[in-house]
Every structure is written in structure tokens, then in C-alpha cells.
Design an enzyme around this catalytic site. Sequence first.
Site: not given
Ligand code: RRO
Length: 308
Positions: A47, A130, A220, A246-247, A268-269
Amino acid sequence: MPAIDLSTKVSRLRLKNPLVLASGILDLNAGLLKRVSECGVGAVTTKSVGLKPRKGNPNPTVVPVENGMLNSMGLCNPGFGEFRRELDELTGIEIPVIGSVYASTPREFSKIAGLMAEYNVSAIELNVSCPNVRGETIGQSIGQNPRLVGEVVRQVKSKVRKPVFVKLTPNVNDIVEVALAAEKAGADALTAVNTLGPALVLDLDSCSPILGSTFGGLSGPAVKPIALASVYKIYETVGIPIVGCGGVTSGRDAVEFLMAGASAVGVGTAVYYRGLGVFRRINRELLAFMKKKGYSRVSELVGLAHRK
Ligand code: RRO
């Protein structure tokens, strides 16, 4: 027929297969990162952590949507002072760990990246993308400014000897301009891309946004074609390796990202929706594709879509 080799290289990192746990999922402590590392993934990303703890945005911060999800976490994290305890416990992990950090100035970036680099991480990922913080110079407001991205990378590179990855935002007019700025300043790799936004979902009974902070970042399958286009465009102009993100949910998705120019692929998703079995499944499908088409190495796929 020779065995098929799924290994790949991103900068100095050697991955046993091209899948990388993307930042932001199952990655806030050592136990989770170790658990994911045993599920067939090639590398994991932490994270994003900053120097100070951050509460993040009000709930709800995640909402499923058709073909993806929106999040508005808001960079919530315990701060490096706490997170370093998790890093201390990461000693037994057998795959590369990418330490993701964020900050609001180039100086602060070099400080947090320097701290992260002292631990058992193989590379540092600079989160300049982000989408969920407004009114502060943090996250994508940095990544939308090529000059600032260059300055962040320069200062981090002057402090840190480990490879430095830069995670790019798709929410720009010209992602190639930002990618070039990062490369010119010395970045070792790019992660493309972070979530797409601002994105909105409304609740029809309360007639209001579902997310506590109104907007979020979309991830996603819904974002895959845009992420893929970003990787494709960057690969045409930039020489450093790309982690495409990405997805990605299937072996076919991974192949597309590799052919577009990625040397590795973030997931990720799909972990959120499909669970930890998703890495082995994607690798199985990638292997089956390579076998069917007669490829023996991942590197043979990288950038294939550009061969005219
Ligand atoms: O924590 C978030 O809201 C977040 C981060 Br750090 C990021 O890099 N990408 C995202 O979609 N959310």
C-alpha cells in the site's frame, strides 16, 4: 519442445512470472503480503505509505460497478513509523517486494523513498497518481505536472540506489509527456496506469453520491482498453520497462498488455472479485496461449503489437 519460461525482468528485478500484485489491495501488513506471495504471483507491491498516518476519506470508500469498481480510499495508511514494523517482518518473503510511497513535495518524496529503501524491498514505486485527494499537492496533482514529476524523480534518484518505478495517472492529456519526464529524470520503470477518474455512482433512493467523498477512481475491466492504450503509447516513445496495470483478469488480458509493451502486468481489482486463485489462473491461461502459439519466453511477447 523446450519448457515455457514465464520469467521476466523489470529493471533489475527478476520475476518468476509477469504478474505483480498492484498497490492498494491486500497489502497493508506483512501477513497479507506473505500470504499473497505464496499464491503464484511474481512480485507484490505495498500500500502507498507516507511519512505521517492518514485517515483517508469518509465511508463508504468502495463501490462495485459494472465491470469494475470505484474507490475513494484517500491514501489512508498508518504512516511510515508504524508501517516499518510490517517491513521488518517481511524478511522471509521469496519474491520481490515493491515499496509504494507518496508525499507532497520532491524533498518529502526523497525522504520517504530513502526510508523505504532501507528495508527488504527490491524497488520503490512513487505514487504520483492517486485520484482521491483534492485540495492538496499530493497524488495525481503531482503526476499531472511533468516538470514536478521530473523533480520528484531526480530528488529520489539522488538518494536511493534501488530501482525507482513511477506510477502514472491516466487522467492527463498526454501520458507520454509525463512518462518521458520521468524517464529523463532517471526513473528505472513506469507503472501504467492508476485508476481513472473522477468517477461517480449515485444512489437512487437518497438521490446522492454513494461514495462518502462523492467521486472515486475507476478500476477493473472497464478501464482496460484505456490502460492498454496508455502502455502502447508509452512503449512507442519511452525506453524504460513498463508494468501494465488496469483491468487484468485473464491470461488474454495479460498477453494484450505484454504485446502492447509491458514487461510485467499488475493485478488489483481482479483479486478483489476473484480471490487469490486469480494469479495461478492467469498464469495457466498465459502458459496455454504461449504453448498454442509456439512462444517459449515472455520476452518474445513484449511489444509484439508494434512490429509492423
Ligand atoms: O488510497 C487511494 O484512494 C488510492 C490510491 Br493511494 C491510488 O493510488 N489509487 C487509487 O485509486 N486509490
